[in-house]
Design a protein around this motif. Structure first.
Motif, PDB file in Angstrom:
ATOM      1  N   GLU A   1     -43.375  25.612  34.237  1.00 11.35           N
ATOM      2  CA  GLU A   1     -42.490  26.429  33.401  1.00 11.35           C
ATOM      3  C   GLU A   1     -43.181  26.846  32.106  1.00 11.35           C
ATOM      4  OE1 GLU A   1     -40.214  24.236  36.299  1.00 11.35           O
ATOM      5  OE2 GLU A   1     -41.683  23.583  34.801  1.00 11.35           O
ATOM      6  N   LYS A   2     -43.898  25.914  31.491  1.00  8.71           N
ATOM      7  CA  LYS A   2     -44.583  26.223  30.238  1.00  8.71           C
ATOM      8  C   LYS A   2     -45.697  27.239  30.453  1.00  8.71           C
ATOM      9  CE  LYS A   2     -45.054  25.380  25.809  1.00  8.71           C
ATOM     10  NZ  LYS A   2     -43.978  25.720  24.846  1.00  8.71           N
TER      11      LYS A   2
ATOM     12  N   GLU B   1     -44.365  30.754  30.933  1.00  6.28           N
ATOM     13  CA  GLU B   1     -43.895  31.397  29.709  1.00  6.28           C
ATOM     14  C   GLU B   1     -45.025  32.082  28.943  1.00  6.28           C
ATOM     15  OE1 GLU B   1     -42.012  28.364  27.455  1.00  6.28           O
ATOM     16  OE2 GLU B   1     -40.261  28.203  28.781  1.00  6.28           O
TER      17      GLU B   1
ATOM     18  N   ARG C   1     -47.913  34.483  27.842  1.00  4.35           N
ATOM     19  CA  ARG C   1     -48.097  35.914  28.092  1.00  4.35           C
ATOM     20  C   ARG C   1     -49.482  36.417  27.685  1.00  4.35           C
ATOM     21  NH1 ARG C   1     -44.786  35.160  31.035  1.00  4.35           N
ATOM     22  NH2 ARG C   1     -42.667  35.992  31.236  1.00  4.35           N
TER      23      ARG C   1
ATOM     24  N   GLU D   1     -52.225  31.970  24.602  1.00  4.03           N
ATOM     25  CA  GLU D   1     -51.091  31.094  24.886  1.00  4.03           C
ATOM     26  C   GLU D   1     -51.369  30.191  26.081  1.00  4.03           C
ATOM     27  OE1 GLU D   1     -47.764  33.711  25.315  1.00  4.03           O
ATOM     28  OE2 GLU D   1     -47.575  34.077  23.158  1.00  4.03           O
TER      29      GLU D   1
ATOM     30  N   THR E   1     -51.657  26.084  25.956  1.00  3.45           N
ATOM     31  CA  THR E   1     -50.843  25.257  26.850  1.00  3.45           C
ATOM     32  C   THR E   1     -51.709  24.241  27.581  1.00  3.45           C
ATOM     33  OG1 THR E   1     -49.332  27.127  27.157  1.00  3.45           O
ATOM     34  CG2 THR E   1     -49.163  25.322  28.727  1.00  3.45           C
TER      35      THR E   1
END
Length: 204
Positions: free
Chosen positions: A108-109, A112, A114, A118, A122
């Motif tokens: 899920e992380k 997210e 984009r 990012e 993560t």
């Protein structure tokens, strides 16, 4: 005299070969098994693993590994590199997966994220100083330069590995960018991504 020299040369070549090794054939590389490697990974004992791999060799040695024990035969890693205080696992196709001392990110992380930046944050949490040391092994500088210089259709890949609940978790994040008329940076949104998270069997 020539015959004696030729005989001596043949003897020296034969003497330098290992048993079962033909002249001119390189020595067979040492293959480290899952039984040797996993106890060190379970404890995240990179120092002990380094001592095992570097016994009598140079730092930064890449060695062959074999996960042939059932049900580990589906684990794709064929090589392992131990250098300083880090370990990287390597497959035939995707290059190195640096073993990171963090909890693995959730799907899920990652979904997210984009931008390249990012995704990287993560995989490698920016909260700890010194985390940038992993970037070179993950080819971050090269990917960043490629992204900034090429305005065509391109794809970038970030890979990483983690230890979690007696498993090896390895992650692939492939980011695709369409042709652009303006310069791109790590903060430029990609057009699409393909995310894969793999889990090994538990250690025995």
């Amino acid at each position: 005299m020539k015959n004696r020299l030729l005989l001596l040369a043949c003897f020296l070549v034969a003497a330098t070969c290992l048993p079962g090794q033909t002249p001119g054939q390189p020595a067979e590389p040492t293959v480290y098994t899952s039984a040797q490697i996993l106890p060190f990974l379970r404890l995240y004992d990179l120092e002990g693993l380094s001592d095992l791999i570097h016994r009598g060799s140079d730092v930064g040695k890449e060695v062959a590994v074999s996960f042939n024990d059932y049900p580990w035969y589906n684990v794709p890693f064929k090589m392992m590199r131990v250098e300083g205080d880090n370990v990287s696992l390597k497959t035939d196709e995707r290059g190195y997966y640096v073993l990171l001392p963090f909890l693995p990110p959730t799907l899920e992380k990652l979904a997210e994220a984009r931008t390249f930046q990012e995704v990287l944050q993560t995989l490698v949490p920016p909260s700890r100083s010194g985390n940038e040391a992993y970037f070179n092994i993950m080819y971050v500088p090269e990917s960043t330069q490629f992204l900034e210089l090429d305005k065509g259709n391109i794809g970038l890949i970030l890979t990483a590995a983690y230890l979690y609940q007696d498993r090896i978790v390895w992650v692939e994040c492939e980011m695709h960018y369409k042709q652009s008329k303006v310069a791109r940076t790590v903060a430029t949104p990609f057009d699409e991504s393909v995310i894969q998270i793999h889990l090994s069997p538990k250690y025995k």
